[in-house]
Enzyme design. Sequence first.
Site, PDB file in Angstrom:
ATOM      1  N   GLY A 127     -26.968 -15.853 -80.684  1.00 24.25           N
ATOM      2  CA  GLY A 127     -26.148 -17.023 -80.958  1.00 24.25           C
ATOM      3  C   GLY A 127     -24.726 -16.627 -81.299  1.00 24.25           C
ATOM      4  O   GLY A 127     -23.765 -17.262 -80.855  1.00 24.25           O
ATOM      5  N   ASP A 174     -30.343 -17.051 -79.218  1.00 25.00           N
ATOM      6  CA  ASP A 174     -31.005 -17.115 -80.516  1.00 25.00           C
ATOM      7  C   ASP A 174     -30.512 -15.986 -81.410  1.00 25.00           C
ATOM      8  O   ASP A 174     -30.129 -14.916 -80.928  1.00 25.00           O
ATOM      9  CB  ASP A 174     -32.527 -17.019 -80.352  1.00 25.00           C
ATOM     10  N   SER A 175     -30.514 -16.246 -82.721  1.00 25.34           N
ATOM     11  CA  SER A 175     -30.215 -15.230 -83.724  1.00 25.34           C
ATOM     12  C   SER A 175     -28.875 -14.551 -83.437  1.00 25.34           C
ATOM     13  O   SER A 175     -27.859 -15.208 -83.278  1.00 25.34           O
ATOM     14  CB  SER A 175     -31.368 -14.229 -83.784  1.00 25.34           C
ATOM     15  N   ALA A 176     -28.861 -13.209 -83.330  1.00 20.24           N
ATOM     16  CA  ALA A 176     -27.619 -12.503 -83.016  1.00 20.24           C
ATOM     17  C   ALA A 176     -27.089 -12.916 -81.646  1.00 20.24           C
ATOM     18  O   ALA A 176     -25.876 -12.873 -81.400  1.00 20.24           O
ATOM     19  CB  ALA A 176     -27.839 -10.996 -83.057  1.00 20.24           C
TER      20      ALA A 176
END
Length: 337
Positions: free
Chosen positions: A179, A175-177
């Site tokens: 990713g 998720d997020s960073a």
Amino acid sequence: MADIVVPARGSLRSRGAAAVSTYTLRPIGGLLPAERAWGIWLSRQIIARVMDTFGPSLAGTRVQQVDARLPDGRRVKGEWVYGPRTPTSEHRRSSTVSEAIYYVHGSGYAMCSPKTHRRLTSWLSSLTGLPVFSVDYRLAPRYRFPTAADDVRAGWDWLVEACDVPAKRIVVAGDSAGGHLAVDLLLQPEVTVSSPAALVLFSPLIDMTFALSLAREAIRRDPAVRVADAARLVALYHPGVDLAHPRLTLDVAGGAMLPPTLIQAGGAEMLQDDARQLAADIKAAGGRCELQVWPHQVHVFQALPRMAPEAAKAMAYVARFVAHALQDARAAKTEAG
């Protein structure tokens, strides 16, 4: 897979939570100086409390800590997570795992940990029946680029080599960073030779310049964070490094074809255009990608089910996607063998 019915409008609870965030989390984030030690410490405490309150780990989850070394000396830290419905959750993990999920948590390269993300990892494990290895990569500002990316690569190598999990039986998620770190991992030549069965991303960060986020903010503000605050936090990871570096500005469209990918993003968050751009780039490279933008949802809403009832439906779809991907991987092996 048949397309899930993504609602046309977010629930009253999720829309209310987003509104509350506008007057709480968003202004708080602007007051905390990420470049100061006390600022980053307090930010970590606030985020951990929010995630524990609105996304507690599933009851009955078992966690096994990992602190290992690869033959070349690289250290791997993390945890195996077994959800309450995972077959191995009541028994000690065997020396080998036939299938697994490799999870890379987010939060700007500077916050969060496998512990803060146990709701997501325990839920993934419970829904899929698979063990989840959540890597504990080192955080900025103490550890800078490319430390986090190198730690994520070490975790992958440990899973494949030390744990003897076939690459084609691993689903990478983040998720997020996380990713960004996951995509960076899968674009590395040594990994593309034997890529995983699938990739699942929640609200991935791809544009490290935050140009896409700024354009989105001009249309509609993210209820939880300002773009400038997010960019300042992420900058702690790469001070003095040109963002044109190929490990920061990832060439997805011109790189190796990624495995079948599912991307879920929130319709209220700044990174929704990152998700759209990544999906387009994956397809441009010849890969398959399904993109879901859930209306009125905040960043990584799947980790906050008490705030967003839609999280359950989104996660159920993720579980179906993972099951189909691994089924296809098994079928491909049978045909090849």
